[in-house]
Write a protein that holds these residues in place. Structure first.
Motif, PDB file in Angstrom:
ATOM      1  N   GLY A 106       5.123   5.185   6.415  1.00 47.11           N
ATOM      2  CA  GLY A 106       4.654   4.037   5.596  1.00 47.11           C
ATOM      3  C   GLY A 106       3.304   4.154   5.201  1.00 47.11           C
ATOM      4  N   LEU A 107       2.343   4.766   6.249  1.00 44.86           N
ATOM      5  CA  LEU A 107       1.134   4.749   5.679  1.00 44.86           C
ATOM      6  C   LEU A 107       0.886   5.848   4.655  1.00 44.86           C
ATOM      7  CD1 LEU A 107      -0.766   4.657   9.241  1.00 44.86           C
ATOM      8  CD2 LEU A 107      -0.732   2.974   7.376  1.00 44.86           C
ATOM      9  N   THR A 131       2.462   4.852   1.092  1.00 43.41           N
ATOM     10  CA  THR A 131       1.698   3.876   0.300  1.00 43.41           C
ATOM     11  C   THR A 131       0.412   4.316  -0.340  1.00 43.41           C
ATOM     12  OG1 THR A 131       0.717   2.853   2.456  1.00 43.41           O
ATOM     13  CG2 THR A 131       2.866   1.677   1.482  1.00 43.41           C
ATOM     14  N   LYS A 183       5.042  -8.752   1.520  1.00 40.28           N
ATOM     15  CA  LYS A 183       4.372  -7.588   1.737  1.00 40.28           C
ATOM     16  C   LYS A 183       3.229  -7.578   2.827  1.00 40.28           C
ATOM     17  CE  LYS A 183       1.835  -4.305  -0.907  1.00 40.28           C
ATOM     18  NZ  LYS A 183       1.226  -3.976  -2.297  1.00 40.28           N
ATOM     19  N   PRO A 184       2.616  -8.700   2.810  1.00 36.51           N
ATOM     20  CA  PRO A 184       1.593  -8.787   4.069  1.00 36.51           C
ATOM     21  C   PRO A 184       2.366  -8.992   5.317  1.00 36.51           C
ATOM     22  CG  PRO A 184       1.194 -10.667   2.660  1.00 36.51           C
ATOM     23  CD  PRO A 184       2.161  -9.723   1.915  1.00 36.51           C
ATOM     24  N   HIS A 192       5.215  -7.858   6.295  1.00 34.60           N
ATOM     25  CA  HIS A 192       5.707  -6.532   6.974  1.00 34.60           C
ATOM     26  C   HIS A 192       4.627  -5.724   7.270  1.00 34.60           C
ATOM     27  CE1 HIS A 192       8.483  -3.211   7.351  1.00 34.60           C
ATOM     28  NE2 HIS A 192       7.781  -2.586   6.623  1.00 34.60           N
ATOM     29  N   TYR A 193       3.522  -5.638   6.683  1.00 33.93           N
ATOM     30  CA  TYR A 193       2.230  -4.791   6.992  1.00 33.93           C
ATOM     31  C   TYR A 193       1.648  -5.315   7.988  1.00 33.93           C
ATOM     32  CZ  TYR A 193      -2.239  -3.047   7.142  1.00 33.93           C
ATOM     33  OH  TYR A 193      -3.660  -2.208   7.264  1.00 33.93           O
ATOM     34  N   TRP A 194       1.564  -6.685   8.498  1.00 34.73           N
ATOM     35  CA  TRP A 194       0.904  -7.005   9.562  1.00 34.73           C
ATOM     36  C   TRP A 194       1.853  -6.957  10.894  1.00 34.73           C
ATOM     37  CZ3 TRP A 194      -4.111  -6.521  10.090  1.00 34.73           C
ATOM     38  CH2 TRP A 194      -4.770  -6.552   8.874  1.00 34.73           C
ATOM     39  N   ASN A 226       3.692  -4.525  11.420  1.00 36.46           N
ATOM     40  CA  ASN A 226       3.694  -2.946  11.625  1.00 36.46           C
ATOM     41  C   ASN A 226       2.456  -3.020  12.305  1.00 36.46           C
ATOM     42  OD1 ASN A 226       5.748  -0.936  10.446  1.00 36.46           O
ATOM     43  ND2 ASN A 226       5.826  -2.488   9.141  1.00 36.46           N
TER      44      ASN A 226
END
Length: 174
Positions: free
Chosen positions: A26-27, A30, A136-137, A139-141, A143
């Protein structure tokens, strides 16, 4: 000391490996600029790992509800035991929340999830740019929170192994 079952050990390490791989991928994906074939391939792999984690986590949760895990060492205080149990249940929550939030984000972006390129996961709703910007944020946070909890889980296991020397880690080693 009593050990976890072979099924629990296998699920634990397989899920752990997939979570770490999906996080790293994922990192990486993106950070790839533009829309390249490699980036699209990585997104597919990332989604496949997420679906697999979700399925395996469901299996692990069913096992956990059916089978009693081994007792924690008597040397642990009640507060440590409660913290360990809370941490495990929080990990279960995140093992569901992260892939579900990724699926919802992908759906909101209007991109289908096709597991292993073979099985199209049905969309629950139509594409929604507004919802995509919210998810989107999320899912990011989720993670980042999962990464922090996993690091805490590893640190606790290593503390028990090297400092407490109570055999706790050996219960989960293959």
């Amino acid at each position: 000391m009593e050990r976890y079952t072979k099924t629990a050990i296998a699920l634990h390490w397989l899920i752990a490996l997939l979570i770490v791989a999906a996080f790293i991928l994922g990192l990486v994906m993106t950070d790839i600029p533009g829309l390249t074939p490699t980036k699209l391939k990585y997104y597919s792999w990332h989604k496949w790992m997420g679906v697999t984690v979700l399925a395996l986590a469901a299996g692990r949760l069913l096992w956990r509800l059916k089978e009693q895990p081994p007792e924690l060492p008597a040397s642990m205080t009640q507060s440590q035991k409660k913290a360990a149990e809370a941490g495990h249940w929080f990990l279960y929550f995140l093992m569901f929340a992260v892939p579900i939030s990724g699926y919802l984000y992908t759906t909101a972006a209007g991109v289908p999830v096709v597991y292993l390129g073979l099985l199209k996961i049905p969309s629950l709703f139509d594409a929604s740019p507004a919802l995509k910007e919210i998810l989107k944020p999320v899912h990011y946070w989720l993670n980042m929170l999962l990464a922090a909890v996993v690091i805490g889980h590893i640190a606790a296991a290593l503390k028990h192994h090297f400092i407490d020397k109570d055999g706790l880690l050996k219960r989960m080693l293959p």
